[in-house]
Design a protein around this motif. Structure first.
Motif, short mmCIF file in Angstrom:
data_model
loop_
_atom_site.label_atom_id
_atom_site.label_comp_id
_atom_site.label_asym_id
_atom_site.label_seq_id
_atom_site.Cartn_x
_atom_site.Cartn_y
_atom_site.Cartn_z
N ALA A 27 60.58 -15.39 60.14
CA ALA A 27 59.93 -14.38 60.56
C ALA A 27 59.69 -14.37 62.31
CB ALA A 27 58.47 -14.59 59.89
N GLY A 28 59.60 -15.83 62.63
CA GLY A 28 59.62 -15.94 64.15
C GLY A 28 60.86 -15.55 64.83
N LEU A 29 62.04 -15.68 64.04
CA LEU A 29 63.24 -15.45 64.70
C LEU A 29 63.25 -13.96 65.05
CD1 LEU A 29 66.35 -15.99 65.05
CD2 LEU A 29 66.70 -15.51 63.02
N PHE A 30 62.59 -13.03 63.99
CA PHE A 30 63.05 -11.62 64.48
C PHE A 30 62.03 -11.23 65.74
CE2 PHE A 30 64.69 -11.22 60.19
CZ PHE A 30 65.74 -10.26 60.06
N THR A 31 60.93 -11.64 65.85
CA THR A 31 59.89 -11.28 66.88
C THR A 31 60.61 -11.92 68.23
OG1 THR A 31 58.49 -13.19 66.31
CG2 THR A 31 58.08 -11.02 65.47
N GLU A 32 61.02 -13.41 68.20
CA GLU A 32 61.30 -13.79 69.55
C GLU A 32 62.68 -13.08 69.92
OE1 GLU A 32 60.53 -17.86 70.13
OE2 GLU A 32 58.70 -17.89 68.87
N ARG A 33 63.58 -12.82 68.95
CA ARG A 33 64.81 -12.20 69.33
C ARG A 33 64.35 -11.01 70.07
NH1 ARG A 33 69.72 -14.74 70.42
NH2 ARG A 33 70.04 -15.97 68.76
N ALA A 34 63.26 -10.34 69.85
CA ALA A 34 62.94 -9.07 70.25
C ALA A 34 62.11 -9.30 71.56
CB ALA A 34 62.32 -8.20 69.32
N GLY A 35 61.90 -10.68 71.98
CA GLY A 35 61.18 -10.96 73.25
C GLY A 35 59.56 -10.89 72.92
N VAL A 36 59.20 -11.20 71.84
CA VAL A 36 57.90 -11.14 71.62
C VAL A 36 57.47 -12.64 71.01
CG1 VAL A 36 55.61 -10.50 70.21
CG2 VAL A 36 57.55 -8.98 70.91
N PHE A 37 56.91 -13.48 71.84
CA PHE A 37 56.71 -14.87 71.32
C PHE A 37 55.28 -14.97 70.38
CE2 PHE A 37 54.62 -19.19 71.63
CZ PHE A 37 55.93 -19.97 71.49
N ARG A 185 68.28 -8.00 69.64
CA ARG A 185 68.77 -8.82 70.48
C ARG A 185 68.97 -8.69 71.92
NH1 ARG A 185 73.89 -10.88 69.60
NH2 ARG A 185 74.41 -9.20 68.21
N ALA A 186 69.17 -7.46 72.06
CA ALA A 186 69.55 -6.68 73.57
C ALA A 186 67.87 -6.52 74.07
CB ALA A 186 70.16 -5.42 73.49
N VAL A 187 67.10 -6.34 73.40
CA VAL A 187 65.67 -6.01 73.79
C VAL A 187 64.96 -7.38 74.07
CG1 VAL A 187 63.33 -5.75 73.02
CG2 VAL A 187 65.02 -4.00 72.38
N GLY A 188 65.30 -8.43 73.75
CA GLY A 188 64.96 -9.80 73.89
C GLY A 188 65.57 -10.28 75.07
N GLU A 189 67.13 -9.56 75.32
CA GLU A 189 67.58 -10.37 76.61
C GLU A 189 67.52 -9.58 77.76
OE1 GLU A 189 69.27 -13.21 76.85
OE2 GLU A 189 68.82 -13.61 74.54
N ASN A 190 67.50 -8.11 77.83
CA ASN A 190 67.47 -7.27 78.72
C ASN A 190 66.71 -5.77 78.29
OD1 ASN A 190 67.71 -5.77 81.14
ND2 ASN A 190 69.90 -6.46 81.57
N ALA A 314 63.86 -12.37 77.92
CA ALA A 314 62.76 -11.78 78.04
C ALA A 314 61.42 -12.08 77.27
CB ALA A 314 63.10 -10.11 77.67
N GLY A 315 61.70 -13.14 76.46
CA GLY A 315 60.80 -13.73 75.40
C GLY A 315 59.37 -14.07 76.21
N GLY A 316 58.45 -13.34 75.75
CA GLY A 316 56.82 -13.74 76.20
C GLY A 316 56.53 -12.98 77.48
N VAL A 317 57.47 -11.91 77.68
CA VAL A 317 57.25 -11.05 78.96
C VAL A 317 56.90 -9.55 78.31
CG1 VAL A 317 57.96 -10.30 81.14
CG2 VAL A 317 58.73 -12.59 80.38
N PRO A 318 55.78 -9.13 78.61
CA PRO A 318 55.52 -7.54 78.43
C PRO A 318 56.29 -6.86 79.07
CG PRO A 318 53.66 -8.82 78.84
CD PRO A 318 54.43 -9.80 79.19
N TYR A 319 56.82 -5.81 78.50
CA TYR A 319 57.74 -4.74 79.10
C TYR A 319 57.00 -3.63 79.77
CZ TYR A 319 61.42 -1.39 79.85
OH TYR A 319 62.18 -0.52 80.44
N VAL A 320 57.33 -3.60 80.88
CA VAL A 320 56.78 -2.67 81.77
C VAL A 320 57.86 -1.45 82.23
CG1 VAL A 320 55.19 -1.73 83.88
CG2 VAL A 320 54.74 -3.98 82.55
N LYS A 321 57.70 -0.33 81.87
CA LYS A 321 58.61 0.66 81.95
C LYS A 321 58.88 1.00 83.36
CE LYS A 321 60.75 5.10 80.09
NZ LYS A 321 60.42 6.09 79.37
N GLU A 322 60.13 1.06 83.89
CA GLU A 322 60.03 1.25 85.40
C GLU A 322 60.04 2.77 85.64
OE1 GLU A 322 63.67 -0.49 86.71
OE2 GLU A 322 63.34 -2.56 86.37
#
Length: 323
Positions: A27-37, A185-190, A314-322
């Protein structure tokens, strides 16, 4: 009791105790791979266990109990998603808040509804998961070596145990062989690159937390409907945190998660079996030390034996759209 039989019993206990860890770590794998700790795995499991025990007792239906567990866990995941994804709040604070709120709410509601000190009444056989006996398990029980392995280790487990082990290759396939997994996985990286490609970062992360909620719901249901006959106060006993440790220990890879959770399950099984046992040269180890053994060794393993674990960028970092 001969040594081989002891090994089989320890292995069987390891499988049972590692089941909720595997589900929660995936369960944690899916969220953290998406950048949500997500430190709220513990709270979602506990809430799901309470919902499963309560609904299963009231309806005498294990299916309804499992459904309630998944529903509550997904709702808690959506709360975490709203706080950390939509509102861009602290993901750590949101997860800790869920853990605290659920820990208190389950005791208060349990006492108010059932008057048993935060427990739910014991479940009947129709209200909990039974075990699956494999074909010919009784017939081959006395066969040397293969008999105990087949009938004692492989047979006699809950359907949710089989589901947990099945979810390891399924999770690997989803993350590495599907378009959804690639984007996750891309969302979690960039996340910026994903957004530039016209893919919604917010929606992908919400889908990740929903997947997390489903798996945590099953893990919580296992605790109250399979491992036990009902809910007891604080029954997760830190398993959500150990699952999070296993996820880091496994470096966010499904196959490694399986082995890490089996290791932690074995430590727990060993501690339970040998409480009060007099070891050669050492003597009797205090019960408190044996109970703390899995947690102590978890810290030691994480601190000294896993090397450098690099989380998604990008884990743990809220995304702010440019703009």
């Amino acid at each position: 009791m001969d040594f081989f039989q002891v090994i089989i019993e320890l292995a069987q206990s390891t499988v049972r105790l590692s089941t909720p860890l595997i589900l929660a770590a995936l369960a944690g794998l899916f969220t953290e791979r998406a950048g949500v700790f997500d430190i709220g795995l513990e709270g979602k499991m506990l809430g799901a266990a309470f919902a499963a025990g309560t609904v299963s007792y009231l309806t005498q239906s294990v299916a309804m109990g499992l459904s309630a567990a998944i529903l509550i866990s997904v709702l808690l995941s959506l709360v975490h998603g709203y706080a950390s994804i939509t509102q861009r709040g602290s993901q750590i604070v949101s997860g800790v808040a869920i853990n605290f709120v659920v820990a208190g709410a389950t005791v208060i509601l349990g006492q108010a509804w059932f008057g048993q000190g935060g427990r739910t009444p014991a479940l009947s056989d129709s209200g909990r998961f039974g075990t699956i006996t494999l074909p010919f398990a009784d017939a081959v029980r006395d066969v040397p070596i293969l008999g105990p392995i087949y009938s004692g280790l492989l047979s006699g487990h809950s359907p949710l145990t089989w589901l947990a082990f099945l979810m390891v290759p399924v999770s690997w396939w989803i993350l590495y062989r599907t378009r959804f997994g690639l984007r996750l996985r891309a969302v979690g990286e960039n996340p910026g690159a994903v957004d530039t490609a016209g893919i919604s970062v917010i929606w992908l992360r919400y889908r990740a937390v929903i997947c997390c909620g489903i798996l945590c719901g099953i893990a919580g249901a296992y605790l109250s409907l399979a491992a036990n006959a009902g809910f007891t106060k604080g029954m997760t006993a830190g398993k959500g945190y150990i699952a999070l440790a296993a996820l880091i220990f496994a470096k966010w890879r499904p196959k490694n998660i399986l082995f890490a959770c089996l290791l932690f399950g074995f430590l727990d099984a060993f501690a339970i079996r040998y409480q009060g046992y007099a070891f050669p040269l050492i003597g009797k180890v205090p019960v408190q030390l044996m109970q703390a053994l899995p947690y102590i060794l978890t810290v030691i393993l994480l601190a000294g034996f896993i090397g450098k674990a690099i989380p998604p960028k990008a884990g743990g970092v809220p995304y702010v759209k440019e703009r």
